[in-house]
Every structure is written in structure tokens, then in C-alpha cells.
Write an enzyme that holds these catalytic residues in place. Structure first.
Site, PDB file in Angstrom:
ATOM      1  CB  CYS A 135      -5.459  22.371  -0.147  1.00 42.94           C
ATOM      2  SG  CYS A 135      -4.957  24.085  -0.224  1.00 42.94           S
ATOM      3  CB  CYS A 138      -1.856  23.575   0.011  1.00 43.35           C
ATOM      4  SG  CYS A 138      -3.291  24.223   0.858  1.00 43.35           S
ATOM      5  CG  ASP A 139      -0.848  19.987  -1.470  1.00 47.94           C
ATOM      6  OD1 ASP A 139       0.067  20.516  -0.815  1.00 47.94           O
ATOM      7  OD2 ASP A 139      -1.771  19.338  -0.954  1.00 47.94           O
TER       8      ASP A 139
END
Ligand code: NAP
Length: 310
Positions: A135, A138-139
Site C-alpha cells: 500500500c 499507507c507506507d
């Protein structure tokens, strides 16, 4: 007289499930939507959606999903959280087992979507959170000014590669063929980006790491068999999705890949069970198609209940 507590139980709170909830609530069907994580599905990890009509310039995935949820709540959709373990077909009713608790309903709409597939490289699982991610939204911010790779050639991979250029010093897009699968506008944007280099005809043949996490990957040329090492601190895997259908695979007909066999009418092989969105057999998996499926599934559920009650 049916002992059903609900007319409709919707499983999954992504765009398909929430749209089904909106339509079912407006049809005054007693409906509950069950979500196992957070409402919004895969859109919650999508930074911007550019092809949802009505939002020139795009809209953030989480923002759009928040609006979907507000809209459902406005029409009284009930939501609950839990993991569906099993569905039992009793004929006129269905029993849905959620974390060991049974709920009885007349129809079920399965809108559980899909999750990113694993690459299957040796050491991949151990390096999740230490360089390997599924992701970018997200990261991505953890990888500032370091080299990273994105694996895959579809819309997700190319979109993520472009997004990750905000942070990384260099993004290597590793694709197993000599042509990307992604839509042309994304391809053009990626190929014009100085920070993106495409490793064509390449697959990951090994991962290297030390006690800080991922340090590199061995790429193998699919044509010549030659291998080479690239230095990396992050690897984002975007090699497609796996439908979330484990809990229902022994009840309805599914494909070898686990997609529920259902046509445009969203009907599965079991009367009263409908499949909407990314988890069904379809030619296109987008928010717009998931939304269409959710609407159709709710109307099909309404018709089924009317016939059942007559
Ligand atoms: P996808 O379209 O299935 O693409 C998966 C990519 O990964 C393909 O390029 C495939 O290569 C590659 N791949 C698969 N298995 C691999 C393996 N074991 N090793 C190396 N490469 C592998 O998946 P997606 O990109 O996640 O998209 C899923 C769906 O969501 C699609 O329908 C897509 O259009 C949609 N989507 C749309 C948008 C958008 O409209 N903006 C954004 C994201 C996703 P091959 O090409 O050789 O098969």
C-alpha cells in the site's frame, strides 16, 4: 412466517456494499451492513481517484468513502462490525455466522471485494513492515530520498509508482513483460517521469536484507534469464488482487481464482445470495462498476423478497 431478523445482510463496506446499503435502505428493506475492518474498502488506501465522475481533478479515496457512508447513514442504513465466518442456505432464509454469532436474513449481498495479492518471493512475508509493502498510500512516506521498486504493470502499480516519486529518490517499476497493462494516461505519465525507470521483462528472483530490513532485490530477465541486483529500501507489490471469498467458496459457484460466478444481475448459484463488486466475475473492477453492482444487487434482493413473500 419467516424468522428472519433482516431482509438483507450486506457483507463488506466498500463502494459496492455501501451502494447496496443505500438502495436497500431507500427501498425500506430491513438491512444491516457488516464490515470487518474499516468502512471504505480498497478506496481507503487510494490517495486520489481520478475517474469517479463529477470530481474534475480527482477526489481523495478516503474522502469519497466518507461521503458514501454519510449518504447511507442519512437513509438509515444499520452497520455493524465483525468477520463473517460462514453462510448457511436454509432455502427461504440464510444464516450468516459472524464471529460465532448467528443472524438470520432473507437475502445476502456479498460485497467483500478483494485484497492485494502477494508476490510469492522468498523472504517477502518476513520483510513486511521492514521494506515490503502492499500500500503506497499507507507506507510511501516512510521511504524519503531512498531507492524503491514497485512490482507490477497494471493500474495500481503505475499509479503507485507515480505517487511514490513524491518521496523516493528513484522508483524502479518492475514488470514481467515489455508492455504495461495500465491505462494509457497512466502509462504516459509514468514514462514521462524522470524518477521512474522501468525494468522491462523482469521478475523478482530474490530479496536481500540486513538487520535494518530490505536492502535490495535480484531481478531476472524473463527473456535472457540473466540476473542483476538493484539496491532498494522499499518494495511495493502491486501484482493484482485476490477476492475475499474464502468463507463462501463451498456454498456458491466460484472460479479457480476464487471469484464468485455471477453475471450483471449479480445473482450467484444460490437463490437469495448476490455478489457485487470486485469479488464477482466481471470485465472491469472500478468504483463505478462496484457502485453499479451494489445498486443492481439491492434491487435484485428486493425483487427476490417480493417473490418470496407472495
Ligand atoms: P491487474 O490489473 O490485475 O494488474 C496486475 C499486474 O501485475 C499486471 O501487470 C500483471 O502482469 C502483474 N503480475 C501479476 N502477477 C504477477 C507476478 N506473479 N509477478 C509479476 N507481475 C505480476 O491488478 P491491479 O493493477 O491491482 O488492478 C486491479 C483492478 O483495479 C483492475 O481492474 C484495474 O483496472 C483497477 N484499478 C483501476 C485504477 C484506476 O482506474 N485508476 C487504479 C487501480 C486499480 P501482466 O500484465 O503480465 O499480466
Amino acid at each position: 412466517m419467516s424468522n428472519a431478523e433482516y431482509d438483507v445482510i450486506i457483507i463488506g463496506g466498500g463502494p459496492a456494499g455501501m451502494t447496496a446499503g443505500l438502495y436497500a435502505s431507500r427501498a425500506k428493506l430491513k438491512t444491516v451492513l457488516i464490515e470487518k475492518g474499516i468502512m471504505g474498502g480498497q478506496m481507503m488506501t487510494t490517495s486520489t481517484i481520478e475517474n469517479w465522475p463529477g470530481f474534475p481533478g480527482g477526489i481523495g479515496g478516503p474522502e469519497l468513502m466518507m461521503r458514501f457512508q454519510e449518504h447511507c447513514v442519512e437513509y438509515g442504513l444499520e452497520t455493524d462490525y465483525g468477520t463473517v465466518e460462514k453462510i448457511i442456505d436454509n432455502g427461504a432464509t440464510k444464516t450468516v455466522v459472524i464471529d460465532g454469532k448467528e443472524m438470520i436474513c432473507k437475502t445476502v449481498i456479498v460485497a467483500t471485494g478483494a485484497v492485494p495479492s502477494k508476490l510469492g518471493a522468498e523472504g517477502e512475508a518476513a520483510l513486511v513492515g521492514k521494506g515490503v509493502s502492499y500500500c503506497a498510500t499507507c507506507d510511501g512516506a516512510f521511504f524519503r530520498e531512498v531507492p524503491i521498486a514497485v512490482i507490477g504493470g497494471g493500474d495500481t502499480a503505475v499509479e503507485e509508482a507515480i505517487f511514490l516519486t513524491r518521496f523516493a529518490s528513484k522508483v524502479t517499476l518492475v514488470h514481467r513483460r515489455d508492455q504495461l497493462r495500465a491505462t494509457q494516461i497512466l502509462q504516459d505519465r509514468a514514462l514521462a517521469n524522470d524518477k521512474i525507470e522501468v525494468a522491462w521483462n523482469s521478475v523478482v528472483d530474490g530479496l536481500e536484507s540486513d538487520n535494518t530490513g530490505l536492502t535490495g532485490a535480484i531481478l531476472k530477465d524473463t527473456k535472457t534469464g540473466e540476473t542483476r541486483k538493484i539496491e532498494l529500501q522499499g518494495m511495493f507489490v502491486a501484482v493484482g488482487v485476490t477476492p475475499t471469498t474464502e468463507f463462501i467458496r463451498d456454498l456458491v459457484d466460484v472460479t479457480d481464482d476464487g471469484y464468485i460466478k455471477a453475471g450483471e444481475d449479480t445473482k450467484t448459484s444460490v437463490p437469495g445470495i448476490f455478489s457485487a463488486g470486485d469479488n464477482r466475475t466481471t470485465v472491469l473492477r472500478q468504483v463505478s462498476t462496484a457502485v453499479g453492482d451494489g445498486a443492481v444487487a439491492a434491487i435484485m434482493a428486493e425483487r427476490y423478497i417480493t417473490e418470496l413473500d407472495d
